[in-house]
Write a protein that holds these residues in place. Sequence first.
Motif, PDB file in Angstrom:
ATOM      1  N   ALA A 332      26.406  15.622 -17.675  1.00 16.34           N
ATOM      2  CA  ALA A 332      27.629  16.342 -18.053  1.00 16.34           C
ATOM      3  C   ALA A 332      28.827  16.033 -17.175  1.00 16.34           C
ATOM      4  CB  ALA A 332      27.363  17.844 -18.025  1.00 16.34           C
ATOM      5  N   ASP A 333      28.616  15.852 -15.887  1.00 18.85           N
ATOM      6  CA  ASP A 333      29.752  15.541 -15.009  1.00 18.85           C
ATOM      7  C   ASP A 333      29.233  14.951 -13.698  1.00 18.85           C
ATOM      8  OD1 ASP A 333      28.787  17.699 -13.553  1.00 18.85           O
ATOM      9  OD2 ASP A 333      30.651  18.846 -13.597  1.00 18.85           O
ATOM     10  N   GLU A 334      30.161  14.686 -12.815  1.00 12.88           N
ATOM     11  CA  GLU A 334      29.791  14.033 -11.554  1.00 12.88           C
ATOM     12  C   GLU A 334      28.826  14.904 -10.738  1.00 12.88           C
ATOM     13  OE1 GLU A 334      33.133  13.134  -9.100  1.00 12.88           O
ATOM     14  OE2 GLU A 334      31.983  11.784  -7.813  1.00 12.88           O
ATOM     15  N   VAL A 335      29.047  16.220 -10.779  1.00  7.41           N
ATOM     16  CA  VAL A 335      28.182  17.118 -10.003  1.00  7.41           C
ATOM     17  C   VAL A 335      26.745  16.993 -10.494  1.00  7.41           C
ATOM     18  CG1 VAL A 335      27.727  19.543  -9.442  1.00  7.41           C
ATOM     19  CG2 VAL A 335      30.089  18.737  -9.575  1.00  7.41           C
ATOM     20  N   GLN A 336      26.555  17.087 -11.824  1.00  8.46           N
ATOM     21  CA  GLN A 336      25.201  16.995 -12.380  1.00  8.46           C
ATOM     22  C   GLN A 336      24.586  15.624 -12.082  1.00  8.46           C
ATOM     23  OE1 GLN A 336      25.122  20.590 -13.003  1.00  8.46           O
ATOM     24  NE2 GLN A 336      23.371  19.513 -13.860  1.00  8.46           N
ATOM     25  N   PHE A 337      25.400  14.586 -12.221  1.00  5.18           N
ATOM     26  CA  PHE A 337      24.954  13.210 -11.969  1.00  5.18           C
ATOM     27  C   PHE A 337      24.427  13.090 -10.534  1.00  5.18           C
ATOM     28  CE2 PHE A 337      26.254   8.814 -10.736  1.00  5.18           C
ATOM     29  CZ  PHE A 337      25.463   8.107 -11.618  1.00  5.18           C
ATOM     30  N   ASN A 338      25.206  13.634  -9.592  1.00  2.00           N
ATOM     31  CA  ASN A 338      24.794  13.531  -8.187  1.00  2.00           C
ATOM     32  C   ASN A 338      23.542  14.352  -7.906  1.00  2.00           C
ATOM     33  OD1 ASN A 338      26.864  11.812  -7.623  1.00  2.00           O
ATOM     34  ND2 ASN A 338      28.269  13.397  -6.914  1.00  2.00           N
ATOM     35  N   ILE A 339      23.455  15.535  -8.538  1.00  2.00           N
ATOM     36  CA  ILE A 339      22.252  16.368  -8.328  1.00  2.00           C
ATOM     37  C   ILE A 339      21.011  15.617  -8.816  1.00  2.00           C
ATOM     38  CG2 ILE A 339      21.042  18.451  -9.093  1.00  2.00           C
ATOM     39  CD1 ILE A 339      23.772  19.878  -9.144  1.00  2.00           C
ATOM     40  N   VAL A 340      21.095  15.061 -10.026  1.00  2.00           N
ATOM     41  CA  VAL A 340      19.923  14.380 -10.596  1.00  2.00           C
ATOM     42  C   VAL A 340      19.552  13.176  -9.724  1.00  2.00           C
ATOM     43  CG1 VAL A 340      18.993  13.176 -12.607  1.00  2.00           C
ATOM     44  CG2 VAL A 340      20.443  15.188 -12.929  1.00  2.00           C
ATOM     45  N   ASN A 341      20.572  12.437  -9.267  1.00  2.00           N
ATOM     46  CA  ASN A 341      20.278  11.270  -8.421  1.00  2.00           C
ATOM     47  C   ASN A 341      19.631  11.672  -7.096  1.00  2.00           C
ATOM     48  OD1 ASN A 341      20.835   8.917  -9.859  1.00  2.00           O
ATOM     49  ND2 ASN A 341      23.018   9.327  -9.734  1.00  2.00           N
ATOM     50  N   ARG A 342      20.041  12.831  -6.579  1.00  2.00           N
ATOM     51  CA  ARG A 342      19.414  13.285  -5.326  1.00  2.00           C
ATOM     52  C   ARG A 342      17.922  13.585  -5.555  1.00  2.00           C
ATOM     53  NH1 ARG A 342      24.284  15.849  -3.982  1.00  2.00           N
ATOM     54  NH2 ARG A 342      23.626  17.891  -4.718  1.00  2.00           N
ATOM     55  N   TYR A 343      17.621  14.223  -6.708  1.00  2.00           N
ATOM     56  CA  TYR A 343      16.216  14.488  -7.009  1.00  2.00           C
ATOM     57  C   TYR A 343      15.441  13.177  -7.202  1.00  2.00           C
ATOM     58  CZ  TYR A 343      16.618  19.551  -7.373  1.00  2.00           C
ATOM     59  OH  TYR A 343      16.783  20.880  -7.074  1.00  2.00           O
ATOM     60  N   ILE A 344      16.081  12.201  -7.823  1.00  2.00           N
ATOM     61  CA  ILE A 344      15.393  10.912  -8.028  1.00  2.00           C
ATOM     62  C   ILE A 344      15.066  10.283  -6.668  1.00  2.00           C
ATOM     63  CG2 ILE A 344      15.707   8.549  -8.863  1.00  2.00           C
ATOM     64  CD1 ILE A 344      17.139   9.720 -11.319  1.00  2.00           C
ATOM     65  N   GLU A 345      16.012  10.350  -5.748  1.00  2.00           N
ATOM     66  CA  GLU A 345      15.754   9.775  -4.415  1.00  2.00           C
ATOM     67  C   GLU A 345      14.610  10.521  -3.724  1.00  2.00           C
ATOM     68  OE1 GLU A 345      16.851   6.868  -3.463  1.00  2.00           O
ATOM     69  OE2 GLU A 345      17.809   6.901  -5.424  1.00  2.00           O
ATOM     70  N   SER A 346      14.592  11.864  -3.864  1.00  2.00           N
ATOM     71  CA  SER A 346      13.494  12.604  -3.229  1.00  2.00           C
ATOM     72  C   SER A 346      12.180  12.284  -3.931  1.00  2.00           C
ATOM     73  CB  SER A 346      13.792  14.108  -3.179  1.00  2.00           C
ATOM     74  OG  SER A 346      13.290  14.763  -4.311  1.00  2.00           O
ATOM     75  N   GLY A 347      12.220  12.084  -5.244  1.00  2.00           N
ATOM     76  CA  GLY A 347      11.014  11.716  -6.003  1.00  2.00           C
ATOM     77  C   GLY A 347      10.461  10.375  -5.550  1.00  2.00           C
ATOM     78  N   LYS A 348      11.357   9.457  -5.220  1.00  2.00           N
ATOM     79  CA  LYS A 348      10.903   8.119  -4.784  1.00  2.00           C
ATOM     80  C   LYS A 348      10.123   8.204  -3.472  1.00  2.00           C
ATOM     81  CE  LYS A 348      14.661   5.420  -6.856  1.00  2.00           C
ATOM     82  NZ  LYS A 348      15.950   4.791  -6.594  1.00  2.00           N
ATOM     83  N   LYS A 349      10.490   9.182  -2.649  1.00  2.00           N
ATOM     84  CA  LYS A 349       9.776   9.317  -1.357  1.00  2.00           C
ATOM     85  C   LYS A 349       8.380   9.898  -1.572  1.00  2.00           C
ATOM     86  CE  LYS A 349      13.910   9.991   1.410  1.00  2.00           C
ATOM     87  NZ  LYS A 349      14.896  11.004   1.078  1.00  2.00           N
ATOM     88  N   ASP A 350       8.268  10.787  -2.594  1.00  2.00           N
ATOM     89  CA  ASP A 350       7.008  11.522  -2.737  1.00  2.00           C
ATOM     90  C   ASP A 350       6.062  10.930  -3.782  1.00  2.00           C
ATOM     91  OD1 ASP A 350       7.847  13.392  -0.875  1.00  2.00           O
ATOM     92  OD2 ASP A 350       8.858  14.614  -2.379  1.00  2.00           O
ATOM     93  N   GLY A 351       6.622  10.389  -4.860  1.00  2.00           N
ATOM     94  CA  GLY A 351       5.769   9.937  -5.965  1.00  2.00           C
ATOM     95  C   GLY A 351       5.940   8.449  -6.222  1.00  2.00           C
ATOM     96  N   GLU A 352       5.299   7.974  -7.313  1.00  2.00           N
ATOM     97  CA  GLU A 352       5.415   6.559  -7.661  1.00  2.00           C
ATOM     98  C   GLU A 352       6.331   6.418  -8.879  1.00  2.00           C
ATOM     99  OE1 GLU A 352       2.652   3.037  -9.508  1.00  2.00           O
ATOM    100  OE2 GLU A 352       1.638   4.777  -8.631  1.00  2.00           O
ATOM    101  N   LEU A 353       7.411   5.691  -8.707  1.00  2.00           N
ATOM    102  CA  LEU A 353       8.383   5.489  -9.791  1.00  2.00           C
ATOM    103  C   LEU A 353       7.873   4.391 -10.717  1.00  2.00           C
ATOM    104  CD1 LEU A 353      11.390   6.062 -10.777  1.00  2.00           C
ATOM    105  CD2 LEU A 353      12.004   4.067  -9.420  1.00  2.00           C
TER     106      LEU A 353
END
Length: 486
Positions: A332-353
């Motif tokens: 929806a906007d830059e804020v949502q984009f950044n939030i989702v990307n932050r979760y993706i980065e944390s997911g990369k540390k914990d799980g297998e992409l």
Amino acid sequence: MATTQMPSKIETRLFINGEFCPASDAGMFPLKSPTTLETVATVPEASAQDTEDAVAAAKAAFPAWSQLSPHDRGVYMNKLADLILESEKDLAYLEAISMGRPISGYWDAKAAAKKLQYYASCGWNGQGRTSLNTPGFVNMTLRQPYGVVAVIIPWNVPVYFFINKMAPAIAAGNTVVIKSSEKAPLTSVRLAQLIQRVGFPPGVINVLSGHGNISGSILSHHMDVRLITFTGSGRTGRLIQQAAAKSNLKNVVFELGGKSPTVVFADADLEKAAKEAAYSIQWNSGQVCMANSRVYVHASVADRFIALFKESFQSVTMGDPTESRVNHGPQADEVQFNIVNRYIESGKKDGELILGGTGVPDHKGYFIPPTIFVQTPENSQIMKEEVFGPVVNINTFETEAEVIQKVNASEFGLYAAVYTRDVNRAMRFATSMQAGTVGINCTSPTGAFDLPFGGWKSSGIGREGIHHSLDNYLETKTVLLKVDGL
Ligand code: NAD
């Protein structure tokens, strides 16, 4: 190819007491297209004074509106339903340019019109009970509207939420002040134009644009607002409930966030399960409260299921949401984009992409491709918190007991699904999964028009639905009538 055109002039003003007006302090905020990053409108930010004016207008309109018969209130509502259907293309276009919703999957206007048509005749159901159970008395309950109701909506499905809350509130005889989301205000103003065309009495429906602070917070604290109906995040829900407690203990109806699980057993129709679960987390670019963001698949069929899921999830057409071929818009906007990307980065540390997780270089907007993580520890951040993007975690399980424990180890409880051909197992899961809705061999967004929708645990307070919503907007009064000689 764009299938709809920008309306020649986009109305953005506030709608208070039947009139369009600028913000009293001339405050404005820019609205950017999440696709082109260009400003598509500048929108008045409702000031404290505007919010006060809207509540005062609703309060003044309440006595006359509440005294109309349900039929007379319904006449206005049916006319509004017709105008919404006529305006479907405009509404779809305005949503696409403000929060990136593809016009190809735009169902909101039809669904909103259907709800309005239903609620247009449902005011008649606002009835109490009578009782002769107390000797010497004819006792009764009366159902009466609260007065001024505040409606605060999110940006992900704005027209539907606007109507789904406003319609039963006014059918019951309340008057309303609606605050749209700062991320998607344009369709709410468009609805205000239609409300003016219908000729609703001034003040019955007031529509404000603006952020949580100022107007949302003032409505939550307002002493003349007797009930607040809110769809949005748990974080904001908690702020609203605190404000209600600090002011007049106004009633609250909350539809909040989710981290919905789908469980797939080895005996399930794997192709169907994979396709439906992928759609659940892809639709609206994953910006859906009930999207199944956690998928648990039995270890014996995990490889096949994950391959099918991946195939379905990745086959999207990303691009300009005003183009009819597109089914995956930006966040929806830059804020949502950044939030989702932050979760993706944390997911990369914990799980297998295993899919996505990267930017989309050929689009300049806030696009996030379908993203899959597998085998992520249950206690990792991405397994616990709502991402609100096209990001799914797929984990495996061995036993029923193990997966039930994982499903319920969440503070959310909006929707849960199970795919199995074993009816006994399906019913064991239906009873033990902690969620407001359980899908058996189906998943979200599957719903039922006539059944309640809402969340367990931190996913909400109260239920909405055609047999339930009217009740949310009616107070109950007990009247004791002593009858001589009875
Ligand atoms: P949000 O909570 O950020 O905002 C929702 C609305 O609240 C907006 O209009 C916002 O301006 C307003 N607001 C913000 N701060 C406020 C305050 N202090 N006081 C009063 N109002 C305030 O949520 P969002 O980002 O717009 O929407 C996404 C969230 O909504 C997700 O968590 C999603 O799961 C949830 N949601 C739930 C349902 C459901 O039916 N359960 C449906 C759709 C969305």
